[in-house]
Motif scaffolding. Structure first.
Motif, PDB file in Angstrom:
ATOM      1  N   ALA A 139       0.826  -1.205   0.000  1.00  0.00           N
ATOM      2  CA  ALA A 139       0.000   0.000   0.000  1.00  0.00           C
ATOM      3  C   ALA A 139       0.859   1.253   0.000  1.00  0.00           C
ATOM      4  O   ALA A 139       1.806   1.364   0.786  1.00  0.00           O
ATOM      5  N   VAL A 140       0.515   2.188  -0.875  1.00  0.00           N
ATOM      6  CA  VAL A 140       1.153   3.498  -0.838  1.00  0.00           C
ATOM      7  C   VAL A 140       0.453   4.325   0.238  1.00  0.00           C
ATOM      8  O   VAL A 140      -0.776   4.407   0.277  1.00  0.00           O
ATOM      9  N   SER A 141       1.244   4.917   1.117  1.00  0.00           N
ATOM     10  CA  SER A 141       0.707   5.777   2.172  1.00  0.00           C
ATOM     11  C   SER A 141       1.317   7.166   2.040  1.00  0.00           C
ATOM     12  O   SER A 141       2.533   7.307   1.904  1.00  0.00           O
ATOM     13  N   ILE A 142       0.449   8.174   2.050  1.00  0.00           N
ATOM     14  CA  ILE A 142       0.886   9.567   1.983  1.00  0.00           C
ATOM     15  C   ILE A 142       0.717  10.193   3.358  1.00  0.00           C
ATOM     16  O   ILE A 142      -0.357  10.116   3.961  1.00  0.00           O
ATOM     17  N   CYS A 143       1.777  10.806   3.853  1.00  0.00           N
ATOM     18  CA  CYS A 143       1.736  11.486   5.145  1.00  0.00           C
ATOM     19  C   CYS A 143       1.919  12.982   4.923  1.00  0.00           C
ATOM     20  O   CYS A 143       2.899  13.412   4.296  1.00  0.00           O
ATOM     21  N   HIS A 144       0.972  13.749   5.423  1.00  0.00           N
ATOM     22  CA  HIS A 144       0.986  15.211   5.271  1.00  0.00           C
ATOM     23  C   HIS A 144       1.580  15.823   6.534  1.00  0.00           C
ATOM     24  O   HIS A 144       0.992  15.736   7.616  1.00  0.00           O
ATOM     25  N   LYS A 145       2.737  16.461   6.372  1.00  0.00           N
ATOM     26  CA  LYS A 145       3.440  17.012   7.529  1.00  0.00           C
ATOM     27  C   LYS A 145       2.798  18.291   8.052  1.00  0.00           C
ATOM     28  O   LYS A 145       2.917  18.612   9.239  1.00  0.00           O
ATOM     29  N   ASP A 146       2.113  19.027   7.185  1.00  0.00           N
ATOM     30  CA  ASP A 146       1.478  20.280   7.588  1.00  0.00           C
ATOM     31  C   ASP A 146      -0.023  20.202   7.319  1.00  0.00           C
ATOM     32  O   ASP A 146      -0.456  20.180   6.166  1.00  0.00           O
ATOM     33  N   THR A 147      -0.817  20.138   8.383  1.00  0.00           N
ATOM     34  CA  THR A 147      -2.281  20.071   8.242  1.00  0.00           C
ATOM     35  C   THR A 147      -2.947  21.352   8.737  1.00  0.00           C
ATOM     36  O   THR A 147      -4.154  21.377   8.945  1.00  0.00           O
ATOM     37  N   SER A 148      -2.161  22.394   8.918  1.00  0.00           N
ATOM     38  CA  SER A 148      -2.677  23.618   9.550  1.00  0.00           C
ATOM     39  C   SER A 148      -3.772  24.298   8.737  1.00  0.00           C
ATOM     40  O   SER A 148      -4.598  25.016   9.300  1.00  0.00           O
ATOM     41  N   LEU A 149      -3.803  24.069   7.414  1.00  0.00           N
ATOM     42  CA  LEU A 149      -4.802  24.722   6.568  1.00  0.00           C
ATOM     43  C   LEU A 149      -5.990  23.825   6.249  1.00  0.00           C
ATOM     44  O   LEU A 149      -6.882  24.223   5.511  1.00  0.00           O
ATOM     45  N   TRP A 150      -6.005  22.615   6.777  1.00  0.00           N
ATOM     46  CA  TRP A 150      -7.131  21.708   6.521  1.00  0.00           C
ATOM     47  C   TRP A 150      -8.371  22.179   7.272  1.00  0.00           C
ATOM     48  O   TRP A 150      -8.279  22.859   8.305  1.00  0.00           O
ATOM     49  N   ASN A 151      -9.516  21.765   6.776  1.00  0.00           N
ATOM     50  CA  ASN A 151     -10.783  22.099   7.430  1.00  0.00           C
ATOM     51  C   ASN A 151     -10.839  21.444   8.817  1.00  0.00           C
ATOM     52  O   ASN A 151     -10.707  20.226   8.928  1.00  0.00           O
ATOM     53  N   PRO A 152     -11.032  22.226   9.874  1.00  0.00           N
ATOM     54  CA  PRO A 152     -11.028  21.654  11.238  1.00  0.00           C
ATOM     55  C   PRO A 152     -12.162  20.658  11.478  1.00  0.00           C
ATOM     56  O   PRO A 152     -12.108  19.873  12.429  1.00  0.00           O
ATOM     57  N   LYS A 153     -13.189  20.688  10.612  1.00  0.00           N
ATOM     58  CA  LYS A 153     -14.300  19.740  10.735  1.00  0.00           C
ATOM     59  C   LYS A 153     -14.171  18.598   9.733  1.00  0.00           C
ATOM     60  O   LYS A 153     -15.107  17.830   9.534  1.00  0.00           O
ATOM     61  N   GLY A 154     -13.003  18.477   9.116  1.00  0.00           N
ATOM     62  CA  GLY A 154     -12.783  17.437   8.123  1.00  0.00           C
ATOM     63  C   GLY A 154     -12.718  16.051   8.733  1.00  0.00           C
ATOM     64  O   GLY A 154     -12.482  15.882   9.940  1.00  0.00           O
ATOM     65  N   LEU A 155     -12.899  15.036   7.891  1.00  0.00           N
ATOM     66  CA  LEU A 155     -12.941  13.651   8.356  1.00  0.00           C
ATOM     67  C   LEU A 155     -11.663  13.226   9.104  1.00  0.00           C
ATOM     68  O   LEU A 155     -11.764  12.509  10.104  1.00  0.00           O
ATOM     69  N   PRO A 156     -10.470  13.668   8.680  1.00  0.00           N
ATOM     70  CA  PRO A 156      -9.271  13.248   9.448  1.00  0.00           C
ATOM     71  C   PRO A 156      -9.339  13.647  10.919  1.00  0.00           C
ATOM     72  O   PRO A 156      -8.971  12.861  11.797  1.00  0.00           O
ATOM     73  N   PHE A 157      -9.827  14.848  11.197  1.00  0.00           N
ATOM     74  CA  PHE A 157      -9.861  15.326  12.576  1.00  0.00           C
ATOM     75  C   PHE A 157     -11.006  14.709  13.371  1.00  0.00           C
ATOM     76  O   PHE A 157     -10.901  14.519  14.581  1.00  0.00           O
ATOM     77  N   VAL A 158     -12.092  14.374  12.674  1.00  0.00           N
ATOM     78  CA  VAL A 158     -13.198  13.677  13.340  1.00  0.00           C
ATOM     79  C   VAL A 158     -12.732  12.287  13.785  1.00  0.00           C
ATOM     80  O   VAL A 158     -12.963  11.864  14.924  1.00  0.00           O
ATOM     81  N   VAL A 159     -12.053  11.590  12.895  1.00  0.00           N
ATOM     82  CA  VAL A 159     -11.606  10.225  13.169  1.00  0.00           C
ATOM     83  C   VAL A 159     -10.528  10.188  14.250  1.00  0.00           C
ATOM     84  O   VAL A 159     -10.555   9.330  15.146  1.00  0.00           O
ATOM     85  N   LEU A 160      -9.596  11.122  14.187  1.00  0.00           N
ATOM     86  CA  LEU A 160      -8.432  11.079  15.076  1.00  0.00           C
ATOM     87  C   LEU A 160      -8.598  11.929  16.328  1.00  0.00           C
ATOM     88  O   LEU A 160      -7.704  11.942  17.180  1.00  0.00           O
ATOM     89  N   LYS A 161      -9.733  12.632  16.419  1.00  0.00           N
ATOM     90  CA  LYS A 161      -9.959  13.550  17.540  1.00  0.00           C
ATOM     91  C   LYS A 161      -8.763  14.507  17.653  1.00  0.00           C
ATOM     92  O   LYS A 161      -8.188  14.724  18.728  1.00  0.00           O
ATOM     93  N   ALA A 162      -8.398  15.053  16.498  1.00  0.00           N
ATOM     94  CA  ALA A 162      -7.235  15.926  16.403  1.00  0.00           C
ATOM     95  C   ALA A 162      -7.671  17.304  15.905  1.00  0.00           C
ATOM     96  O   ALA A 162      -8.863  17.569  15.725  1.00  0.00           O
ATOM     97  N   LYS A 163      -6.698  18.147  15.654  1.00  0.00           N
ATOM     98  CA  LYS A 163      -6.990  19.501  15.168  1.00  0.00           C
ATOM     99  C   LYS A 163      -5.920  19.903  14.157  1.00  0.00           C
ATOM    100  O   LYS A 163      -4.818  19.319  14.131  1.00  0.00           O
TER     101      LYS A 163
END
Length: 312
Positions: A269-293
């Motif tokens: 599997a190819v996995s992409i890791c984004h080092k900077d998520t500061s501009l992502w939507n705070p209500k986006g699915l990654p933050f919902v799933v990971l309880k992150a910001k």
């Protein structure tokens, strides 16, 4: 020496033909523009096999998942419901999720066991030649004409899909990001060369051997970092022919993760890791799933087997 001269002359002539936009096949265009790069199977399998194929197939093609493409908008109820476990147990260790399409980079470690669905996306939309797709409208203002061209009922699910895909392709890029919806293989190749600043390109995709569609446990056997820096990722969208949402920029890491499923399915599997998520939507699915910001440590996701990564 003569063979080298002949080869160089052949490449020059083919490149000249390509520059004049003469009608050449997508496969030949790839070979001209990316002479050192093998065409991956996921592209080769969906190239047109006959000249009239583009005129006979009129349908909308769907994949199974598109989480990787939608990291910028607020998570919808449908997206959350799709990955939610209706009957969680204490042994799940996944909160209320059947699986987590996003994870932190530190979780990419040998021996870790994860729940995950099929990485075969099953979107069989064919690539059409650029000169053909450029004759078909592709903009929000032209939705009625698009639906008419493909004989799609304006009140149907397919019509909604067409509209959603076209609108996604019109969304502006984030700061530091470049993006484009490639409506042909030729367009994808051109954008990849522009993005990376070279035609000496490596193309990687996820490889799956014998997988069913059920969510199951996978054991990570090996993790290999293959790039750290600028890349271009192309996500295949639901549409009437092959359309890819291509985007990228600096600040990503690309891994190849070898896993084996509970049913003995083997996956690279190819996995992409984004080092900077500061501009992502705070209500986006990654933050919902990971309880992150936004701005939290590097967030990663796997790519389905029809998604393509271009690396210098």
């Amino acid at each position: 020496m003569k063979l080298q001269v002949l080869y160089s002359l052949t490449i020059f002539l083919l490149a000249f033909i390509a520059s004049t936009h003469a009608a050449i096949s997508p496969k030949v265009y790839w070979k001209i523009k990316l002479p050192n790069t093998q065409i991956p199977k996921v592209i080769k399998d969906f190239l047109p096999q006959a000249e009239d194929e583009t005129r006979t197939k009129k349908k909308v093609y769907y994949g199974l998942h598109q989480h990787g493409a939608w990291i910028f908008h607020a998570a919808t109820d449908e997206e959350i419901r799709e990955i939610t476990n209706e009957s969680p147990t204490q042994s799940d260790h996944q909160d209320n999720f059947l699986y987590k399409p996003y994870f932190f980079e530190k979780e990419l470690e040998k021996g870790k066991v994860i729940n995950f669905p099929s990485l075969k996306n099953k979107n069989e939309a064919p690539f059409w030649p650029r000169e053909f797709v450029e004759s078909i409208p592709f903009s929000p203002e032209k939705i009625p004409q698009i639906l008419n061209h493909f004989s799609i009922d304006s009140n149907s699910k397919d019509a909604k899909t067409i509209e959603e895909t076209v609108k996604v392709c019109e969304e502006p890029a984030m700061k530091g990001e470049k993006r484009k919806c490639a409506t042909s293989l030729e367009s994808m190749v051109d954008f990849g060369i522009f993005m990376l600043g070279t035609n000496n390109i490596q193309v990687v995709t996820t490889e799956v051997q014998g997988e069913n569609q059920m969510v199951q446990k996978y054991t990570i056997k090996e993790v290999e970092l293959i790039a750290d820096g600028t890349n271009m990722i192309c996500h295949k969208l639901n549409y009437a022919y092959a359309v890819h949402f291509c985007h990228g920029g600096p600040g990503t890491k690309t891994y190849v993760v070898s896993m084996i499923g509970a049913d003995r399915t083997k996956v690279k599997a190819v996995s992409i890791c984004h080092k900077d998520t500061s501009l992502w939507n705070p209500k986006g699915l990654p933050f919902v799933v990971l309880k992150a910001k936004p701005g939290d440590p590097s967030i990663c996701h796997f790519l389905q087997d029809d998604q393509i990564v271009f690396l210098p």
